[in-house]
Design an enzyme around this catalytic site. Structure first.
Site, PDB file in Angstrom:
ATOM      1  N   HIS A 107      -5.052 -10.781  -2.903  1.00 16.03           N
ATOM      2  CA  HIS A 107      -4.361  -9.505  -3.118  1.00 16.03           C
ATOM      3  C   HIS A 107      -3.181  -9.704  -4.071  1.00 16.03           C
ATOM      4  CE1 HIS A 107      -5.794  -7.394   0.839  1.00 16.03           C
ATOM      5  NE2 HIS A 107      -6.788  -7.954   0.175  1.00 16.03           N
ATOM      6  N   CYS A 162      -1.084  -4.522   3.194  1.00 12.71           N
ATOM      7  CA  CYS A 162      -1.938  -4.634   4.374  1.00 12.71           C
ATOM      8  C   CYS A 162      -1.257  -5.588   5.365  1.00 12.71           C
ATOM      9  CB  CYS A 162      -3.323  -5.135   3.978  1.00 12.71           C
ATOM     10  SG  CYS A 162      -3.333  -6.869   3.433  1.00 12.71           S
ATOM     11  N   GLU A 199      -0.045  -9.013  -3.815  1.00  7.04           N
ATOM     12  CA  GLU A 199       1.159  -9.590  -3.212  1.00  7.04           C
ATOM     13  C   GLU A 199       1.032 -11.099  -3.050  1.00  7.04           C
ATOM     14  OE1 GLU A 199       0.550  -5.605  -0.937  1.00  7.04           O
ATOM     15  OE2 GLU A 199      -0.687  -7.054  -2.016  1.00  7.04           O
ATOM     16  N   CYS A 219      -0.846  -9.186   3.909  1.00  2.00           N
ATOM     17  CA  CYS A 219       0.220  -9.299   2.919  1.00  2.00           C
ATOM     18  C   CYS A 219       1.600  -9.114   3.552  1.00  2.00           C
ATOM     19  CB  CYS A 219      -0.003  -8.305   1.787  1.00  2.00           C
ATOM     20  SG  CYS A 219      -1.434  -8.743   0.776  1.00  2.00           S
TER      21      CYS A 219
END
Length: 145
Positions: free
Chosen positions: A53, A83, A55, A86
């Site tokens: 992801h 999420c 992040e 993260c």
């Protein structure tokens, strides 16, 4: 805050890069003491890695830039609410401030794990929320064609 808009604009640029690579358009910028120390966008398709992801990419880059795993003086800007995974990484990195654009009612951390961030982390949301949301909607609408 003008600074928040400046860095969220850069996070949106990262999100657009993700879309150009046929990745879900989420972008992230990490800033410490006025300097960008990390940036990233989703690479889950490219790397065939569900953990890639935006992040996570940016946190890894920031830790490498600083030469340490704790980002206690950093602000993380991301176009979509993190999420749970993260948010946990943001918490473990001890990032002091999180700024996100669009909320994620389906998978966002505030729904599933609102305590995941470090207790001292300050959260701001809604910076360019409409633009961040539109980028995601356009991406998924195009995918459904």
């Amino acid at each position: 805050m003008q600074e928040d808009e400046k860095y969220m604009s850069l996070a949106l640029e990262e999100a657009r890069l993700a879309a150009q690579q046929d990745e879900i358009p989420v972008g992230c910028i990490i800033v410490s003491q006025g300097q960008i120390i990390g940036r990233g966008h989703n690479l889950t398709q490219t790397l065939q890695d569900v953990t890639a992801h935006a992040e996570i990419q940016a946190i890894t880059a920031a830790a490498q830039t600083l030469g340490g795993k704790y980002l206690t003086q950093a602000t993380l800007y991301v176009t979509l609410e993190p999420c749970v995974m993260c948010a946990g990484a943001i918490g473990w990195a001890q990032i002091s401030r999180l700024v996100y654009g669009a909320s994620d009612d389906k998978r966002g951390y505030t729904r599933f794990a609102p305590q995941a961030l470090h207790p001292k982390c300050v959260v701001s949301s809604g910076i360019f929320a409409d633009e961040c949301q539109q980028l995601l909607q356009d991406f998924f609408q195009h995918k459904r064609l």
